[in-house]
Write an enzyme that holds these catalytic residues in place. Structure first.
Site, short mmCIF file in Angstrom:
data_model
loop_
_atom_site.label_atom_id
_atom_site.label_comp_id
_atom_site.label_asym_id
_atom_site.label_seq_id
_atom_site.Cartn_x
_atom_site.Cartn_y
_atom_site.Cartn_z
N LYS A 173 0.83 -1.21 0.00
CA LYS A 173 0.00 0.00 0.00
C LYS A 173 0.86 1.25 0.00
O LYS A 173 0.54 2.25 -0.66
CB LYS A 173 -0.93 0.00 1.21
N LYS B 209 -0.33 11.47 5.52
CA LYS B 209 0.00 10.38 6.45
C LYS B 209 0.61 9.20 5.70
O LYS B 209 1.62 8.63 6.13
CB LYS B 209 -1.27 9.96 7.19
#
Length: 286
Positions: free
Chosen positions: A167, A235
């Site tokens: 990811k 983030k």
């Protein structure tokens, strides 16, 4: 399956809805009472706490904003889950957090998987998410029926934590493409070329991408309603940079994209869609 679902946000709510459509029973919890009511209106069951959502579930899915929230919720899932529970964390978090969750879960017989997703809100609604799974092979096999209810690409990529590493790679590529599309728009407009027509051509050639397919029109129109917010991509770029450091590799373009995303956030665009990187490139050009 009886599934507990914790985290009914932009991604979690449509994912829970798709589980219901696939015939699963879903008990959901979120900090927003309105989102719990929405799930109940679709035929799910609302819970007043994480513990209530977990109680009696055969599988639990968490879809939370970041590692601290997972670190808070995971111990409750592990403690109050039934024996042999499938715990599927679909949040995007640090790989080391996923490995920690897997160790804690294994110690009490809970089967943990990290299964972050790509595809944004549209993919969550349509059930076409790409799901990258880090887990023991037998745990992945046990979770397939749940995962295929949510996505059209479901791949076991390795041991616990591997899903989060993939990811991170996904997010650095997505951020890079958004930055380049933004630069293409600025170049086309500054050169007196219709950016809509120009991007139509790019989308049909080797430069074509899912981002160009879905976002080129809204970017040209400067429409940045969030499907995935700059705050969250900021983030995620931090996770990608940290993963590179842990692996001992140099990713110079990733570092540059991370700084562009950080600039977007610093300029007050954190609540906008990550395609708002265009605003940063425009500002660089006056």
């Amino acid at each position: 399956m009886n599934i507990g679902f914790v985290g009914l946000g932009i991604m979690g709510s449509p994912m829970a809805a798709n589980l219901l459509k696939a015939g699963h029973a879903v008990t959901g919890y979120d900090v927003s009472a309105e989102r719990i009511e929405q799930l109940a209106g679709l035929g799910g069951k609302g819970a007043s706490s994480v513990v209530e959502a977990v109680a009696g579930a055969e599988a639990v899915i968490t879809m939370l904003p970041d590692s601290p929230q997972v670190e808070e919720v995971a111990p409750l899932v592990i403690e109050y889950g039934k024996p042999n529970l499938l715990y599927i964390d679909m949040s995007t978090i640090k790989p080391e957090t996923s490995r920690w969750v897997a160790r804690q879960a294994a110690a009490v017989g809970v089967r943990a998987l990290d299964a972050p997703v790509s595809g944004g809100e549209r993919g969550a609604i349509d059930g076409t998410l790409s799901i990258m799974v880090g887990a023991e092979p037998e745990h992945f096999d046990a979770a397939k029926s749940v995962l295929w209810s949510l996505g059209t690409t479901v791949v076991h990529v390795g041991a616990p934590g591997a899903g989060q590493t993939v990811k991170a790679a996904n997010q650095l590529v997505v951020g890079g493409i958004y930055g380049l599309v933004a630069e293409a728009i600025v170049l086309l407009e500054a050169s007196g070329v219709d950016p809509a027509a120009g991007l139509d051509v790019l989308a049909g050639g080797l430069a074509g991408s899912r981002i160009l397919e879905l976002k080129r029109h809204t970017m040209v129109k400067r429409e940045f309603a969030p499907g995935f917010r700059i705050d969250l991509h900021h983030k995620d770029m931090g996770i990608a940079v940290a993963a590179a450091r842990e692996a001992g590799v140099s990713l110079p373009l990733t570092g540059q994209v991370a700084q562009l995303v950080a600039a977007a956030r610093a300029q007050g665009h954190g609540s906008l869609d990550h395609s708002a990187l265009l605003k940063v490139i425009e500002r660089l050009n006056g």
